[in-house]
Design an enzyme around this catalytic site. Structure first.
Site, PDB file in Angstrom:
ATOM      1  N   TYR A  51     -42.132 -24.065 -45.308  1.00 15.12           N
ATOM      2  CA  TYR A  51     -41.072 -23.892 -44.313  1.00 15.12           C
ATOM      3  C   TYR A  51     -40.602 -22.431 -44.281  1.00 15.12           C
ATOM      4  O   TYR A  51     -40.438 -21.846 -43.209  1.00 15.12           O
ATOM      5  CB  TYR A  51     -39.882 -24.812 -44.611  1.00 15.12           C
ATOM      6  CG  TYR A  51     -38.702 -24.500 -43.720  1.00 15.12           C
ATOM      7  CD1 TYR A  51     -38.701 -24.903 -42.386  1.00 15.12           C
ATOM      8  CD2 TYR A  51     -37.617 -23.774 -44.186  1.00 15.12           C
ATOM      9  CE1 TYR A  51     -37.658 -24.581 -41.544  1.00 15.12           C
ATOM     10  CE2 TYR A  51     -36.568 -23.448 -43.350  1.00 15.12           C
ATOM     11  CZ  TYR A  51     -36.585 -23.858 -42.035  1.00 15.12           C
ATOM     12  OH  TYR A  51     -35.545 -23.523 -41.200  1.00 15.12           O
ATOM     13  N   SER A  93     -26.229 -18.793 -41.645  1.00 14.00           N
ATOM     14  CA  SER A  93     -26.837 -19.598 -40.592  1.00 14.00           C
ATOM     15  C   SER A  93     -25.972 -20.815 -40.264  1.00 14.00           C
ATOM     16  O   SER A  93     -25.340 -21.404 -41.146  1.00 14.00           O
ATOM     17  CB  SER A  93     -28.222 -20.074 -41.044  1.00 14.00           C
ATOM     18  OG  SER A  93     -28.750 -21.031 -40.150  1.00 14.00           O
ATOM     19  N   TYR A 107     -25.632 -21.079 -32.765  1.00 18.45           N
ATOM     20  CA  TYR A 107     -26.357 -21.640 -31.619  1.00 18.45           C
ATOM     21  C   TYR A 107     -25.322 -22.291 -30.709  1.00 18.45           C
ATOM     22  O   TYR A 107     -24.290 -22.781 -31.185  1.00 18.45           O
ATOM     23  CB  TYR A 107     -27.363 -22.704 -32.058  1.00 18.45           C
ATOM     24  CG  TYR A 107     -28.505 -22.202 -32.903  1.00 18.45           C
ATOM     25  CD1 TYR A 107     -29.539 -21.447 -32.346  1.00 18.45           C
ATOM     26  CD2 TYR A 107     -28.566 -22.493 -34.272  1.00 18.45           C
ATOM     27  CE1 TYR A 107     -30.596 -20.986 -33.123  1.00 18.45           C
ATOM     28  CE2 TYR A 107     -29.620 -22.041 -35.051  1.00 18.45           C
ATOM     29  CZ  TYR A 107     -30.633 -21.296 -34.481  1.00 18.45           C
ATOM     30  OH  TYR A 107     -31.668 -20.846 -35.246  1.00 18.45           O
ATOM     31  N   THR A 158     -27.784 -16.447 -31.539  1.00 17.05           N
ATOM     32  CA  THR A 158     -29.238 -16.429 -31.400  1.00 17.05           C
ATOM     33  C   THR A 158     -29.602 -16.820 -29.972  1.00 17.05           C
ATOM     34  O   THR A 158     -29.228 -17.887 -29.499  1.00 17.05           O
ATOM     35  CB  THR A 158     -29.886 -17.403 -32.398  1.00 17.05           C
ATOM     36  OG1 THR A 158     -29.599 -16.952 -33.724  1.00 17.05           O
ATOM     37  CG2 THR A 158     -31.397 -17.450 -32.212  1.00 17.05           C
ATOM     38  N   LYS A 172     -28.765 -11.929 -31.176  1.00 17.15           N
ATOM     39  CA  LYS A 172     -29.956 -11.872 -32.040  1.00 17.15           C
ATOM     40  C   LYS A 172     -31.160 -12.455 -31.298  1.00 17.15           C
ATOM     41  O   LYS A 172     -31.103 -13.563 -30.785  1.00 17.15           O
ATOM     42  CB  LYS A 172     -29.715 -12.666 -33.327  1.00 17.15           C
ATOM     43  CG  LYS A 172     -30.900 -12.715 -34.277  1.00 17.15           C
ATOM     44  CD  LYS A 172     -30.558 -13.511 -35.528  1.00 17.15           C
ATOM     45  CE  LYS A 172     -31.719 -13.545 -36.501  1.00 17.15           C
ATOM     46  NZ  LYS A 172     -32.853 -14.364 -36.015  1.00 17.15           N
ATOM     47  N   SER A 192     -35.164  -8.769 -32.949  1.00 18.22           N
ATOM     48  CA  SER A 192     -35.744  -9.759 -33.851  1.00 18.22           C
ATOM     49  C   SER A 192     -36.677 -10.684 -33.100  1.00 18.22           C
ATOM     50  O   SER A 192     -36.417 -11.024 -31.944  1.00 18.22           O
ATOM     51  CB  SER A 192     -34.619 -10.592 -34.496  1.00 18.22           C
ATOM     52  OG  SER A 192     -35.138 -11.670 -35.240  1.00 18.22           O
ATOM     53  N   HIS A 201     -37.356 -13.598 -34.572  1.00 18.02           N
ATOM     54  CA  HIS A 201     -37.036 -14.849 -35.282  1.00 18.02           C
ATOM     55  C   HIS A 201     -38.009 -15.080 -36.433  1.00 18.02           C
ATOM     56  O   HIS A 201     -38.445 -16.211 -36.680  1.00 18.02           O
ATOM     57  CB  HIS A 201     -37.067 -16.032 -34.308  1.00 18.02           C
ATOM     58  CG  HIS A 201     -36.171 -17.167 -34.691  1.00 18.02           C
ATOM     59  ND1 HIS A 201     -35.085 -17.552 -33.945  1.00 18.02           N
ATOM     60  CD2 HIS A 201     -36.183 -18.009 -35.752  1.00 18.02           C
ATOM     61  CE1 HIS A 201     -34.479 -18.586 -34.505  1.00 18.02           C
ATOM     62  NE2 HIS A 201     -35.132 -18.879 -35.629  1.00 18.02           N
ATOM     63  N   ARG A 251     -41.362 -16.929 -35.775  1.00 11.96           N
ATOM     64  CA  ARG A 251     -41.384 -18.392 -35.886  1.00 11.96           C
ATOM     65  C   ARG A 251     -41.213 -19.101 -34.542  1.00 11.96           C
ATOM     66  O   ARG A 251     -41.156 -20.327 -34.498  1.00 11.96           O
ATOM     67  CB  ARG A 251     -40.276 -18.843 -36.852  1.00 11.96           C
ATOM     68  CG  ARG A 251     -40.538 -18.398 -38.279  1.00 11.96           C
ATOM     69  CD  ARG A 251     -39.274 -18.399 -39.124  1.00 11.96           C
ATOM     70  NE  ARG A 251     -38.766 -19.714 -39.444  1.00 11.96           N
ATOM     71  CZ  ARG A 251     -39.254 -20.510 -40.410  1.00 11.96           C
ATOM     72  NH1 ARG A 251     -40.291 -20.112 -41.120  1.00 11.96           N
ATOM     73  NH2 ARG A 251     -38.706 -21.678 -40.664  1.00 11.96           N
ATOM     74  N   ASP A 292     -34.403  -6.886 -37.641  1.00 11.57           N
ATOM     75  CA  ASP A 292     -34.962  -7.600 -38.791  1.00 11.57           C
ATOM     76  C   ASP A 292     -36.404  -7.976 -38.481  1.00 11.57           C
ATOM     77  O   ASP A 292     -36.854  -7.899 -37.338  1.00 11.57           O
ATOM     78  CB  ASP A 292     -34.123  -8.823 -39.184  1.00 11.57           C
ATOM     79  CG  ASP A 292     -34.266 -10.021 -38.255  1.00 11.57           C
ATOM     80  OD1 ASP A 292     -35.096  -9.990 -37.312  1.00 11.57           O
ATOM     81  OD2 ASP A 292     -33.548 -11.020 -38.440  1.00 11.57           O
ATOM     82  N   GLY A 293     -37.149  -8.343 -39.537  1.00 11.38           N
ATOM     83  CA  GLY A 293     -38.539  -8.754 -39.361  1.00 11.38           C
ATOM     84  C   GLY A 293     -39.521  -7.799 -40.001  1.00 11.38           C
ATOM     85  O   GLY A 293     -39.726  -6.685 -39.507  1.00 11.38           O
ATOM     86  N   GLY A 294     -40.113  -8.214 -41.111  1.00 11.38           N
ATOM     87  CA  GLY A 294     -41.179  -7.432 -41.727  1.00 11.38           C
ATOM     88  C   GLY A 294     -40.753  -6.416 -42.755  1.00 11.38           C
ATOM     89  O   GLY A 294     -41.602  -5.740 -43.357  1.00 11.38           O
ATOM     90  N   GLY A 298     -34.772 -11.347 -44.279  1.00 11.07           N
ATOM     91  CA  GLY A 298     -34.686 -12.800 -44.339  1.00 11.07           C
ATOM     92  C   GLY A 298     -35.449 -13.348 -45.520  1.00 11.07           C
ATOM     93  O   GLY A 298     -34.876 -13.729 -46.540  1.00 11.07           O
ATOM     94  N   ARG A 299     -36.775 -13.371 -45.415  1.00  9.17           N
ATOM     95  CA  ARG A 299     -37.596 -13.954 -46.478  1.00  9.17           C
ATOM     96  C   ARG A 299     -37.422 -13.262 -47.832  1.00  9.17           C
ATOM     97  O   ARG A 299     -37.366 -13.953 -48.857  1.00  9.17           O
ATOM     98  CB  ARG A 299     -39.066 -13.945 -46.057  1.00  9.17           C
ATOM     99  CG  ARG A 299     -39.378 -14.935 -44.925  1.00  9.17           C
ATOM    100  CD  ARG A 299     -40.860 -14.965 -44.601  1.00  9.17           C
ATOM    101  NE  ARG A 299     -41.167 -15.916 -43.530  1.00  9.17           N
ATOM    102  CZ  ARG A 299     -41.223 -15.595 -42.247  1.00  9.17           C
ATOM    103  NH1 ARG A 299     -40.963 -14.338 -41.861  1.00  9.17           N
ATOM    104  NH2 ARG A 299     -41.519 -16.508 -41.335  1.00  9.17           N
TER     105      ARG A 299
END
Length: 426
Positions: A84, A166, A190, A216, A293, A315, A317, A320, A348-350, A371-372
């Protein structure tokens, strides 16, 4: 003639053996005791094996970069959770490109500049930060560690940066506020089909001291993530969506109705009819600044500025939603050029290294979010693990900053980062 008479071998005398209580030990008793001894021996061997594995396993001290944390997290997280967190949409080409795209940008360093006194501090929406790296909103963090979002918020608090909670968290707005009261917290939102749900979340975030709303805008529904479909993802039974009650809190705990993934059940609750006019509606129900976002084009960035939002978070996301979208770093320059003078631009991202932070800032981001990597830190060591991730990125960025000829973020110029084609003279 002498006949050789074959005699049967004499039976050995069997002595009666006694156990510790002085009672005779039968064959059945002996077999039982032998089985017990074998089990004891096996347990001892397993104990020795576990100790050897633990002795040879890396400790927090051994993990020195984001990649180290990622690899260790892959070993300790359950498969359902790991897939996930790490998966992207479709063939995951955008997921791979989120990282790979950074290598296509090169730093043009400057020499003989005074970098003896350095600072990596910045500001976001008027708040002073000790570093330009914050934590992006990631869902359901208690799957990685029992303290989940609370631990990550405390890590951000200790490093003087922003934590974005979140909506679909496994720790509630109030729990995170209590866990990290001094942390600069933003709330990711959301907009639901039931607008009362949205209003309730906004009011709770305001009351709990959150400083901004991060709406978002790239999710009229959740994308298709192959790993989640294959695993028939759902939230482990001991967890729930802590910001909701009743059916909404259990939306990702039930079997997926259409795709097999329970996440797509949750996506059905989002308002897919959302339009730019709804930004105006959101502004009427809150006094908090709004950050959008999921912006990936200059056209949408201009519309965001026209509708009076405080910032945009460039971003995709976490790759995803739709495979084939650009990497965030690829989309950043056109957005910063279009609206960087009208609102604050984040990305964000990477991000997995301090040089990635440098490149993003040079290309127009005020700060970046991860994030990750925060999830890998959480999985490896809870609050301490995420704090170390942030500290690693801060140290790497400071080194990249100084060695490239900059003493502060104000010294980072757009001309210092170029696409690799700049050097293609063939």
């Amino acid at each position: 003639m002498v006949l050789a008479i074959k005699r049967k071998p004499a039976r050995k005398s069997i002595q009666c053996q006694k156990n510790s209580l002085g009672k005779p030990r039968t064959n059945r008793t002996l077999e039982s005791e032998q089985r017990c001894c074998r089990r004891t021996l096996k347990r001892c061997q397993q104990s020795v094996s576990v100790k050897v594995v633990q002795r040879n396993s890396p400790t927090m001290r051994d993990l020195v970069c984001v990649k180290d944390f990622e690899e260790f997290a892959y070993k300790v997280l359950p498969r359902n959770t790991l897939d996930y967190y790490r998966s992207g949409a479709g063939r995951q080409e955008t997921l791979d490109n989120n990282r790979r795209a950074f290598s296509k940008y090169k730093i043009r360093p400057r020499c003989l500049r005074d970098v003896s006194t350095r600072s990596v501090s910045t500001t976001a929406l008027g708040a002073k930060l000790l570093m330009p790296v914050g934590i992006s909103p990631s869902a359901m963090q208690r799957m990685a560690h029992p303290e989940g979002e609370c631990a990550n918020a405390r890590a951000a608090e200790s490093m003087g940066t922003i934590f974005i909670l979140s909506t679909i968290a496994t720790s509630s707005i109030e729990e995170v506020a209590e866990a990290a009261p001094k942390c600069i917290k933003w709330f990711q939102l959301y907009i639901y089909n039931d607008r009362e749900v949205t209003i309730n979340l906004v009011k709770r975030a305001e009351k709990a001291g959150f400083k901004a709303l991060v709406l978002t805008v790239d999710t009229p529904m959740f994308g298709l993530r192959t790993a989640d479909l294959r695993n028939k993802f759902k939230l482990p039974p001991h967890l729930k969506l802590a910001n909701f009650e009743g059916e909404n809190s259990a939306a990702v705990s039930l079997r997926g109705r259409k795709t097999g993934s329970a996440l797509n059940n949750l996506g059905e609750l989002f308002d897919a009819s959302l339009q730019w006019k709804d930004i105006e509606w959101l502004k009427t129900i809150t006094h908090l600044p709004i950050v959008l976002k999921g912006i990936l084009t200059s056209e949408d960035a201009v519309l965001a500025a026209d509708h009076g939002v405080a910032g945009v978070l460039v971003s995709n996301h976490g790759a995803r939603q739709v495979d084939g979208w650009p990497a965030s770093i690829e989309a950043l320059p056109e957005i910063a050029k279009a609206v960087g003078h009208r609102l604050e631009v984040y990305m964000d991202g990477g991000i997995s290294d301090g040089t990635d932070v440098f490149k993003a800032l040079a290309l127009g981001a005020r700060m970046v979010f991860i994030g990750r990597p925060a999830l890998w830190g959480l999985a490896c060591g809870g609050e301490e693990g995420t704090r170390k991730i942030l500290n690693i990125l801060k140290t790497e960025f400071e080194y990249a900053l100084a060695i490239s000829g900059c003493a502060s973020l104000e010294d980072v110029r757009q001309c210092m980062v170029v696409h690799e084609s700049y050097y293609a003279k063939l």
